[in-house]
Design an enzyme around this catalytic site. Structure first.
Site, PDB file in Angstrom:
ATOM      1  CG  ASP A 262      -2.207   0.906   1.298  1.00  0.00           C
ATOM      2  OD1 ASP A 262      -1.983   1.814   0.470  1.00  0.00           O
ATOM      3  OD2 ASP A 262      -3.206   0.518   1.820  1.00  0.00           O
ATOM      4  CG  ASP A 326      -9.069   2.875   0.712  1.00  0.00           C
ATOM      5  OD1 ASP A 326      -8.903   3.231   1.850  1.00  0.00           O
ATOM      6  OD2 ASP A 326      -8.498   2.257   0.041  1.00  0.00           O
TER       7      ASP A 326
END
Length: 518
Positions: A262, A326
């Site tokens: 990430d 997200d």
């Protein structure tokens, strides 16, 4: 800034055009009828899951044969390579992949008191993993940055006891929060980030990561882990910056089979003004290192679509890459946020295929966390029709299928969405095509996905606020002649159609069918 907001804030700063942060999702009125469309699996043994599986030569091999039906079930296999062993009672195949590159056709069989099932299973030994989209569960949307080893073990237990593993779910993935958080005042989370040799250390809520991976493996499942190319992950725990080689070796030595990587705090070390090479650099580096490990590790690039990652993610060693921000932070408008995420992801269909998949984020149904209820999951703010549409879109887009809800609060309706063998078969189809957009307007969205057997999966999505009849001509799909139509959710044939297909579709609902040439 609280830990569970740090990923959202970071993503906002780098992908403003994709992501909008909201303080709390607004609950939408749910329909009273939560009809379970998925039939209960038959008592007769039935093998599910993919028909093709990629592995690298001589690497450790683990596969739990997904199989529904009344227990006990006895498993067998014809053509299984000598380096592999099948436990006839559990259906777990383990050992080492063959040392020679090639395709190894295996016929899997499962039998119980009610009958027998067989399934062709091709083990493709070579350089490519994830020949079908990875499928499993991830901790982020129920624990944010605060998972525990105990809850991960419970998740693995439930994956088996709930029957999810019998439909092909196999990855149990730990997200942010397993490593030490240097800024935390909680003694369970704080402490030395690395040992004197530079080996990354877990926090006291995990302690023994190798034991955790072994626990998951004992169930025939795979273990996934999370890190960042930055100094800290989202949630402020320790990342892999300047320790990439050592961390990859450590993750492999612990026994992990999946790495989600990430962007997070890499934003603080990357150049302020970025070229494509700057977006690629950390993923090129870790992708090459992961590939060198003596273990098959699926590499998931979580960097929110920056630098058009779908064009180069596979070259960086990625097996899947996030195409958007997200999903859990995507603001709803007339439609819930998963629709806009899906529309964006659907536009990159040509970039997906076996071993490299577009990843639109997780399946957020059941009970999930939100910013006002940290670590206290609440029901997802989606109507039943929307949940069926959500799962249908992800299957048609050949997306990785990772459930993001609370494994401790699964109910029959949620399991009915997650565990429909024919829906999962569309996602896991060996041809590996991502469904293409046939038609899109303010009120309609139509996806089609060619399948290996020559049939076509079709989704008719009603985006309007009232029921409507939707239709599609076969010429619009590049088809001619008559087609048998099978309702995928209800797992039943609904008739034979010539030239076109039409059906009423409920508001925010879907008709998901398979068009089969007679």
């Amino acid at each position: 800034m609280s830990h569970h907001f740090s990923r959202f804030a970071l993503t906002l700063s780098v992908v403003v055009t994709v992501l909008t942060v909201v303080s709390a999702p607004q609950l939408r009125s749910a329909e009273s009828n939560r009809e379970i469309l998925t039939p209960k699996p038959p008592a007769q043994a039935k093998i599910n899951g993919p028909t093709v599986y990629g592995a690298r030569p001589s690497h450790p091999f683990l596969y739990r044969i997904p199989c529904t039906g009344e227990r006990p079930v006895r498993f067998s296999a014809q053509g299984l390579p000598a380096s592999l062993h099948l436990d006839p009672l559990t259906g777990i195949v383990s050992g080492s992949a063959p040392d020679k590159v090639g395709v190894y056709p295996v016929t899997l069989a499962a039998s119980n008191a009610k009958g027998k099932s067989t399934r062709l299973f091709r083990i493709v030994v070579g350089d490519t993993l994830a020949l079908t989209p990875p499928i499993g569960w991830n901790t982020w949307y129920t624990d944010y940055g605060f998972p525990t080893g105990e809850k991960v073990r419970q998740g693995a237990d439930v994956m088996v006891s709930s029957g999810m593993a019998d439909f092909g779910y196999q990855y149990v993935n730990v997200d942010s929060g397993w490593s030490v958080t240097p800024t935390s005042k909680d003694p369970e989370l704080n402490g030395p980030q690395r040992d004197p040799q530079g080996v990354i250390l877990p926090n006291k809520r995990f302690q023994d990561m190798a034991a955790l991976a072994a626990y998951i493996h004992a169930k025939g499942l795979k273990a996934g882990l999370y890190s960042s190319p930055g100094p800290l992950v989202c949630g402020d725990s320790t990342g892999s910056y300047q320790h990439e080689e050592g961390d990859a070796r450590t993750f492999a030595a612990w026994g992990f089979d999946f790495l989600k990587y990430d962007w997070c705090s890499y934003d603080t070390v990357a150049p302020k003004k970025r070229e494509l090479a700057d977006y690629r650099k950390p993923y090129d580096l870790m992708g090459g290192i992961v590939k060198k490990q003596n273990r098959d590790m699926v590499f998931n690039l979580c960097q929110y679509g920056m630098g058009d990652v779908w064009n180069w993610g596979a070259d960086s060693g990625g097996h899947a890459w996030r195409t958007t921000g997200d999903l859990g932070a995507e603001k709803a408008s007339r439609l819930p946020g998963f629709y806009s995420i899906a529309f964006a992801n659907a536009s990159h269909a040509s970039n997906a295929g076996p071993g490299h998949w577009n990843d639109p984020d997780y399946i957020l149904i059941g009970f999930i966390d939100d910013s006002d209820h940290p670590q206290k999951p609440v029901p997802a703010a989606l109507t039943p029709n929307e949940q069926y549409s959500y799962m249908s879109m992800w299957a048609l887009m050949a997306s990785p299928l990772f459930f993001g809800g609370d494994m401790a609060q699964l109910d029959d309706f949620t399991l009915g969405i997650l565990c429909n063998s024919e829906v999962i078969d569309v996602d896991q189809d060996a041809l590996g095509w991502q469904g293409r957009v046939v038609r899109q307007s303010a009120d309609e969205f139509v996806l089609e996905k060619p399948l290996e057997d020559g049939s076509v999966a079709l989704g008719l999505f009603n985006l309007s606020d009232s029921s409507r009849t939707m239709s599609v001509s076969f010429t619009e799909l590049g088809l001619d002649g008559r087609r048998k139509v099978r309702d995928v959710w209800r797992q039943k044939d609904i008739g034979s159609f010539a030239d076109s297909f039409q059906s009423p579709v409920a508001s925010h609902g879907v008709i998901f069918v398979r068009l089969i040439k007679p």
